[in-house]
Design a protein around this motif. Structure first.
Motif, short mmCIF file in Angstrom:
data_model
loop_
_atom_site.label_atom_id
_atom_site.label_comp_id
_atom_site.label_asym_id
_atom_site.label_seq_id
_atom_site.Cartn_x
_atom_site.Cartn_y
_atom_site.Cartn_z
N MET A 29 0.84 -1.19 0.00
CA MET A 29 0.00 0.00 0.00
C MET A 29 0.88 1.25 0.00
SD MET A 29 -2.80 1.21 2.85
CE MET A 29 -3.75 -0.29 2.70
N ASN A 30 0.64 2.17 -0.95
CA ASN A 30 1.38 3.41 -1.00
C ASN A 30 0.87 4.36 0.07
OD1 ASN A 30 2.99 2.67 -3.21
ND2 ASN A 30 1.38 3.26 -4.66
N LEU A 31 1.79 4.97 0.81
CA LEU A 31 1.41 5.88 1.89
C LEU A 31 1.29 7.30 1.35
CD1 LEU A 31 0.94 6.13 4.99
CD2 LEU A 31 3.34 6.81 5.13
N ARG A 32 0.17 7.91 1.63
CA ARG A 32 -0.05 9.31 1.26
C ARG A 32 0.26 10.19 2.47
NH1 ARG A 32 -5.92 12.07 -0.05
NH2 ARG A 32 -5.15 14.17 -0.55
N ALA B 253 0.87 4.72 9.79
CA ALA B 253 1.18 3.73 8.76
C ALA B 253 1.31 2.32 9.32
CB ALA B 253 2.46 4.12 8.03
N SER C 78 -3.45 4.14 5.18
CA SER C 78 -2.95 4.49 3.84
C SER C 78 -2.48 5.94 3.78
CB SER C 78 -4.02 4.25 2.78
OG SER C 78 -5.10 5.18 2.93
N TRP C 79 -2.71 6.69 4.86
CA TRP C 79 -2.36 8.11 4.88
C TRP C 79 -1.85 8.53 6.25
CZ3 TRP C 79 -5.04 10.72 8.60
CH2 TRP C 79 -6.25 10.16 9.03
#
Length: 266
Positions: A1-4, A33, A55-56
């Motif tokens: 999962m890409n972290l915003r 995270a 995710s953020w």
């Protein structure tokens, strides 16, 4: 999962705390995270349209300047995030907040990350400080299901040891305690040489949310039954209290959450 990572400016950084015995909470981040499945701070996502919890991360970029303010009473870092979650390695927001804080303020820090040892030098500048590690003993299946993205227990214990050997006051937050899963005695045996005291918290099933409740009910039905049946829970709590007293460590008590916030004296 890409972290915003969302950069925001805050109006203030010290928030009156609802935690008993703590006057102020300080959150330079919102969101985490580590994305623990049982996280009680997941409710924060309701007021932020950023996506799935974990995710953020919201970073309060002006937190170091706001942290200069002198407040009366003790400060807890952090209530709705982990101050040493992975993004901290790059942003160093926690480190800069600590540098700017009035060192006369009493400060308690809680984390799951060994990154905390990076700031030992700054910790020593505070007149009154304690640093805690959340250690719950989750390994194998439980680790994969409950908190797959967190540092492993061995790394947390090693960090606790380093903090203690550096001369700092340390504590272990044993949380969440899940019946039939968490081995409280094993955790204490592994950490008692490095902890000044312990705080114990039984899983707050309601705050953990519906998704985790379903996970626990399907995967650990006996644990779920104990937490939801008043008679079984009472028996469990009596046994836990006796177990902790038998360990002969300094313990602040047991937080249970069964009827709102409850604190059981040992």
């Amino acid at each position: 999962m890409n972290l915003r990572v969302i950069e925001k400016k805050a109006k203030s950084i010290y928030t009156p705390s609802r935690i008993p015995g703590v006057e102020w909470s300080l959150n330079q981040y919102v969101g985490c995270a580590f994305a623990c499945k049982y996280c009680y701070a997941r409710f924060m996502a309701k007021w932020r349209d950023y996506g799935e919890w974990g995710s953020w991360v919201e970073a309060k970029t002006n937190a170091p300047e706001l942290a200069r303010k002198r407040v009366n009473g003790s400060v807890f870092m952090s209530a709705v995030s982990d101050p040493y979650q992975p993004v901290e390695a790059e942003l160093k927001l926690t480190r800069r907040v600590l540098q700017y804080m009035d060192k006369r303020n009493g400060l308690s820090i809680l984390t799951k990350s060994p990154l905390v040892t990076r700031d030992i030098g700054i910790f020593k500048l505070f007149r009154s400080i304690e640093v805690g590690l959340t250690i719950n003993g989750f390994t194998g299946r439980e680790k994969r299901l409950f908190e797959p993205l967190t540092p492993v227990q061995e790394a947390r214990v090693s960090a606790l040891k380093e903090l203690k050997e550096s001369g700092l006051k340390t504590y272990v937050f044993v949380s969440p305690i899940i019946p039939e899963v968490t081995d409280v005695s094993a955790i204490v045996r592994e950490t008692r040489d490095f902890a000044d005291y312990y705080f114990f918290e039984v899983l707050n099933l309601r705050a953990a949310g519906e998704e985790f409740q379903i996970l626990l009910k399907e995967g650990y039905p006996e644990s779920y039954a104990i937490l939801t049946d008043p008679g079984k829970f009472g028996e469990f709590l009596r046994g836990l209290k006796g177990e902790i007293k038998g360990l002969r460590v300094k313990a602040e008590g047991i937080e249970t959450h069964q009827r709102g916030w409850e604190f059981v004296e040992l």
